[in-house]
Design a protein around this motif. Structure first.
Motif, mmCIF file in Angstrom:
data_model
loop_
_atom_site.group_PDB
_atom_site.id
_atom_site.type_symbol
_atom_site.label_atom_id
_atom_site.label_comp_id
_atom_site.label_asym_id
_atom_site.label_seq_id
_atom_site.Cartn_x
_atom_site.Cartn_y
_atom_site.Cartn_z
ATOM 1 N N ARG A 42 0.434 -1.255 -0.286
ATOM 2 C CA ARG A 42 0.020 0.400 -0.091
ATOM 3 C C ARG A 42 0.822 1.628 -0.253
ATOM 4 N NH1 ARG A 42 -5.271 -0.923 3.598
ATOM 5 N NH2 ARG A 42 -6.850 -1.904 3.259
ATOM 6 N N ILE A 43 1.513 1.503 0.748
ATOM 7 C CA ILE A 43 2.976 2.629 1.209
ATOM 8 C C ILE A 43 3.736 2.740 -0.274
ATOM 9 C CG2 ILE A 43 4.283 3.384 2.086
ATOM 10 C CD1 ILE A 43 3.720 2.378 4.570
ATOM 11 N N ALA A 44 3.531 1.733 -0.727
ATOM 12 C CA ALA A 44 5.068 1.515 -2.487
ATOM 13 C C ALA A 44 3.970 2.630 -3.429
ATOM 14 C CB ALA A 44 4.802 0.042 -3.224
ATOM 15 N N VAL A 45 2.541 1.975 -3.485
ATOM 16 C CA VAL A 45 1.447 2.236 -3.815
ATOM 17 C C VAL A 45 1.114 3.604 -3.983
ATOM 18 C CG1 VAL A 45 -1.038 2.727 -5.076
ATOM 19 C CG2 VAL A 45 0.974 0.124 -4.733
ATOM 20 N N LEU A 46 0.676 4.331 -2.421
ATOM 21 C CA LEU A 46 0.454 5.654 -2.654
ATOM 22 C C LEU A 46 2.770 6.230 -2.472
ATOM 23 C CD1 LEU A 46 -0.528 5.706 1.418
ATOM 24 C CD2 LEU A 46 -1.588 6.526 -0.729
ATOM 25 N N VAL A 84 1.374 12.130 -13.062
ATOM 26 C CA VAL A 84 0.668 12.299 -14.081
ATOM 27 C C VAL A 84 1.939 11.910 -14.732
ATOM 28 C CG1 VAL A 84 -1.442 14.183 -14.084
ATOM 29 C CG2 VAL A 84 1.148 14.550 -14.308
ATOM 30 N N ALA A 85 2.465 12.233 -14.285
ATOM 31 C CA ALA A 85 3.838 11.693 -15.117
ATOM 32 C C ALA A 85 4.676 10.210 -15.107
ATOM 33 C CB ALA A 85 5.717 12.569 -14.538
ATOM 34 N N ILE A 86 3.442 9.565 -15.192
ATOM 35 C CA ILE A 86 4.066 8.406 -15.279
ATOM 36 C C ILE A 86 4.415 7.991 -16.170
ATOM 37 C CG2 ILE A 86 2.788 5.781 -14.514
ATOM 38 C CD1 ILE A 86 1.654 7.219 -12.445
ATOM 39 N N ILE A 87 4.889 7.069 -16.658
ATOM 40 C CA ILE A 87 5.235 6.559 -17.869
ATOM 41 C C ILE A 87 5.712 5.264 -18.464
ATOM 42 C CG2 ILE A 87 7.027 6.573 -20.500
ATOM 43 C CD1 ILE A 87 7.755 9.926 -19.466
ATOM 44 N N GLY A 88 4.874 4.185 -19.169
ATOM 45 C CA GLY A 88 5.022 2.956 -19.539
ATOM 46 C C GLY A 88 3.912 2.340 -20.171
ATOM 47 N N THR A 89 3.487 1.152 -19.924
ATOM 48 C CA THR A 89 3.030 0.000 -20.404
ATOM 49 C C THR A 89 2.065 0.182 -19.542
ATOM 50 O OG1 THR A 89 3.930 -2.080 -20.018
ATOM 51 C CG2 THR A 89 4.742 -0.829 -22.295
ATOM 52 N N GLU A 90 0.630 -0.327 -19.777
ATOM 53 C CA GLU A 90 -0.116 -1.022 -18.477
ATOM 54 C C GLU A 90 0.417 -2.151 -17.754
ATOM 55 O OE1 GLU A 90 -3.577 -2.305 -20.379
ATOM 56 O OE2 GLU A 90 -4.988 -2.397 -18.452
ATOM 57 N N GLU A 91 1.159 -2.634 -18.315
ATOM 58 C CA GLU A 91 2.040 -3.806 -17.161
ATOM 59 C C GLU A 91 2.679 -2.803 -16.346
ATOM 60 O OE1 GLU A 91 3.580 -6.694 -19.640
ATOM 61 O OE2 GLU A 91 1.687 -7.459 -20.190
ATOM 62 N N ASP A 92 3.387 -2.030 -16.125
ATOM 63 C CA ASP A 92 3.807 -1.110 -15.528
ATOM 64 C C ASP A 92 3.576 -0.296 -14.685
ATOM 65 O OD1 ASP A 92 6.125 -2.317 -17.419
ATOM 66 O OD2 ASP A 92 6.506 -0.331 -18.151
ATOM 67 N N MET A 93 2.152 -0.160 -14.500
ATOM 68 C CA MET A 93 1.427 0.541 -14.308
ATOM 69 C C MET A 93 1.002 0.307 -12.978
ATOM 70 S SD MET A 93 1.002 3.412 -14.978
ATOM 71 C CE MET A 93 -0.937 4.343 -14.719
ATOM 72 N N PRO A 94 0.852 0.346 -11.474
ATOM 73 C CA PRO A 94 1.207 -0.120 -9.927
ATOM 74 C C PRO A 94 -0.732 -0.816 -10.273
ATOM 75 C CG PRO A 94 0.690 1.850 -9.857
ATOM 76 C CD PRO A 94 1.458 2.140 -11.135
ATOM 77 N N ALA A 95 -0.335 -1.785 -9.553
ATOM 78 C CA ALA A 95 -1.434 -2.460 -9.471
ATOM 79 C C ALA A 95 -2.485 -2.066 -8.463
ATOM 80 C CB ALA A 95 -1.395 -4.429 -8.959
ATOM 81 N N LYS A 96 -3.806 -2.002 -8.907
ATOM 82 C CA LYS A 96 -5.002 -0.982 -7.851
ATOM 83 C C LYS A 96 -5.004 -2.366 -7.012
ATOM 84 C CE LYS A 96 -9.414 0.873 -7.423
ATOM 85 N NZ LYS A 96 -10.953 1.540 -8.610
ATOM 86 N N ASP A 97 -5.169 -1.131 -5.348
ATOM 87 C CA ASP A 97 -5.415 -2.067 -4.537
ATOM 88 C C ASP A 97 -6.546 -2.203 -3.840
ATOM 89 O OD1 ASP A 97 -3.471 -2.961 -1.848
ATOM 90 O OD2 ASP A 97 -5.599 -3.388 -1.971
ATOM 91 N N SER A 98 -7.966 -2.185 -3.804
ATOM 92 C CA SER A 98 -9.043 -2.424 -3.653
ATOM 93 C C SER A 98 -9.000 -1.706 -2.621
ATOM 94 C CB SER A 98 -10.082 -3.806 -4.212
ATOM 95 O OG SER A 98 -9.172 -4.636 -3.380
ATOM 96 N N SER A 99 -8.741 -2.066 -1.261
ATOM 97 C CA SER A 99 -8.508 -1.843 -0.216
ATOM 98 C C SER A 99 -7.921 -0.376 0.445
ATOM 99 C CB SER A 99 -7.922 -2.239 0.491
ATOM 100 O OG SER A 99 -5.912 -3.089 0.665
ATOM 101 N N ILE A 100 -7.413 0.482 -0.553
ATOM 102 C CA ILE A 100 -7.176 1.412 -0.576
ATOM 103 C C ILE A 100 -7.947 2.620 -0.777
ATOM 104 C CG2 ILE A 100 -5.426 3.680 -1.194
ATOM 105 C CD1 ILE A 100 -3.281 1.074 -1.439
#
Length: 521
Positions: free
Chosen positions: A484-488, A505-521
């Motif tokens: 959770r803290i890594a995502v934040l 907004v400066a996140i560059i990369g493919t969808e696979e590089d995006m952080p996984a959504k944590d439903s509990s946050i």
């Protein structure tokens, strides 16, 4: 009072020659009185000779009771030879026995009048004094001896007992040392340490199990934790944890060596580790206000180190498996900070390892620091299994995250640093106070309403509340907190100039590089 009168009467009846009838012989005459004689023909004079002319007494005496209103005579008559009476022309009180006053004098009828006021004179010590006077002198002598000798004997006894206990304690320490195992340095060989001994430079901290020094080994600064001999168990436990397979991790304090220093009764147990100038997280928070990036970096490293301890790492080539480890004394003072604010966990004196199929050893539940104890520890309801002990660490982790959050500048005005529950219960809570606050009233450290207005902080609050949940089974794992803290840290950017949270907004990369959504946050 009556008892004293009887004593005087008995002494007089045994020593005085009573002359009840008039005689024509000459000799010492004394006034005669007996309080028991109430008739009109009671004699008023007494000749101190018997009818044959043998002198029975040379002096006169009188005894009386001095009440608040009057003097009541008891007896008068002749008195045996007594050097203390020689030369006394008046019958003046010399001493008192059982409230009965006594006087003697030298002269015919000198006891006709008595003086009740005492005069300074030598005490009566003749062998011819009555038994009651001798008895009083003996009592005074005995009392003097008791008051002077008994305290001396008591002091001597106490000194002997203390010396004996000290010798016994020293002997126990020596026997304890004889059983102490020899431990060789782990990373440095004995010859290296002998050739270049450690030099202690500065005392940095003092805790329950010892003191921590900044020291120099070769040209490198190291930390030396010194245990007293009675804390040998903690010293050995820390070594055992540090020496487990695969314990070389960025977020776990790097261990170098363990040694015994000194000899006989002066043995010290040393634990040598990497040195970090910033010290503990607690010390850092006292003098530093954190930015959002500081908070995320420290919290993520701390959670990563705790997750690594809790995990079982399988065996790999050349290395055995690492068992799960419960810290059992997790707190901000046991989290150290490197120069780049990377957190590493230290102090494993109470830690437990959980190897599959093996008993973890001594698992006493009520250990740790009171203000960081989970509710189940405080109420004595802990289950002695691995998961239960790991959840206890997570409760403490939630409190440490709260300490970080309370010193972050994105929350507006930052107040002075306080330990968890310090505002509610003060700096030195008792076990009973913690039980009432945490277990019965289910109180947790204060979270201000304004903190919920910042999206990133609000998400961190959710993580904290899930860590210190009263239900142990509902708590997050260390790996979950790390994620959770890594995502934040990756997805939330906070402008330090405006203290506003804005999505990154400066996140560059493919969808696979995006952080996984944590439903509990």
């Amino acid at each position: 009072m009556k008892f004293g009168v009887m004593i005087i009467a008995f002494a007089v009846s045994q020593q005085i020659c009573a002359v009840d009838s008039e005689t024509e012989t000459t000799g010492r005459k004394c006034a005669k009185y007996n309080h028991k004689c109430t008739s009109d023909d009671c004699p008023t004079e007494e000749v101190c000779q018997d009818p044959k002319g043998v002198t029975k007494a040379s002096f006169c005496y009188a005894s009386w009771i001095n009440t608040s209103s009057e003097i009541q005579l008891v007896m008068k008559g002749c008195w045996l030879n007594d050097k203390s009476c020689t030369g006394l022309s008046k019958c003046v009180r010399t001493h008192t026995v059982k409230h009965v006053d006594f006087c003697c004098c030298d002269g015919d009828m000198c006891n006709s009048e008595i003086e009740a006021n005492p005069i300074e004179q030598l005490p009566i010590t003749t062998t011819s004094e009555p038994g009651i006077v001798r008895k009083t002198g003996d009592e005074q002598l005995l009392r003097t001896i008791m008051y002077s000798i008994v305290p001396i004997i008591g002091v001597c006894f106490i000194v002997v007992v203390v010396f004996w206990m000290w010798r016994r304690h020293q002997r126990n320490i020596y026997m304890y040392h004889q059983q102490l195992p020899t431990v060789d340095p782990i990373s440095a060989t004995p010859s290296e340490i002998a050739l270049c001994p450690l030099q202690l430079i500065e005392l940095r901290a003092r805790g329950r199990f010892g003191s921590v020094w900044k020291a120099q080994l070769h040209n490198e600064n190291v930390a030396v934790k010194i245990f007293p001999l009675q804390d040998k168990h903690s010293w050995m436990t820390e070594q055992e944890i540090y020496n487990l397979p695969q314990m070389n991790h960025e977020n776990v304090l790097h261990f170098m060596a363990a040694e015994k220093r000194g000899d006989n009764l002066n043995i010290e147990l040393w634990l040598i580790t990497e040195f970090h100038e910033k010290g503990s997280l607690c010390d850092c928070l006292k003098g530093r206000i954190l930015t959002w990036s500081d908070l995320c970096k420290i919290a993520e490293g701390m959670a990563r180190g705790l997750a690594y301890l809790h995990d079982e790492i399988p065996a790999s080539k050349g290395s055995d498996a690492k068992p799960a480890i419960a810290h059992r004394d997790f707190k901000s003072k046991n989290v150290l900070l490197k120069n780049d604010l990377t957190a590493c966990i230290a102090d494993f004196g109470l830690a437990l390892k959980f190897e599959p199929g093996k008993n973890p050893g001594e698992t006493h539940g009520l250990v740790g620091t009171r203000r960081y104890m989970a509710p189940e520890i405080l109420e004595g309801a802990i289950c002695f299994n691995r998961d239960a002990f790991l959840r206890i660490d997570m409760y403490a982790c939630g409190l440490v995250l709260w300490e970080l959050m309370a010193r972050c500048n994105v929350l507006g005005d930052v107040e002075e640093y306080q330990l968890p529950y310090e505002e509610e219960i003060g700096p030195h809570p008792s076990l009973e106070e913690m039980q009432d606050l945490v277990v019965l009233r289910k109180v947790r450290p204060i979270i201000k309403d304004i903190w919920h207005t910042h999206p990133g902080v609000a998400q961190l609050i959710c993580t904290i509340e899930e860590c210190w949940d009263h239900d142990a089974e509902a708590r997050l794992s260390a790996a979950g907190v790390e994620e959770r803290i890594a995502v934040l840290a990756r997805t939330v950017n906070i402008s330090t100039s405006t203290n506003h949270l804005v999505p990154s907004v400066a996140i560059i990369g493919t969808e696979e590089d995006m952080p996984a959504k944590d439903s509990s946050i």
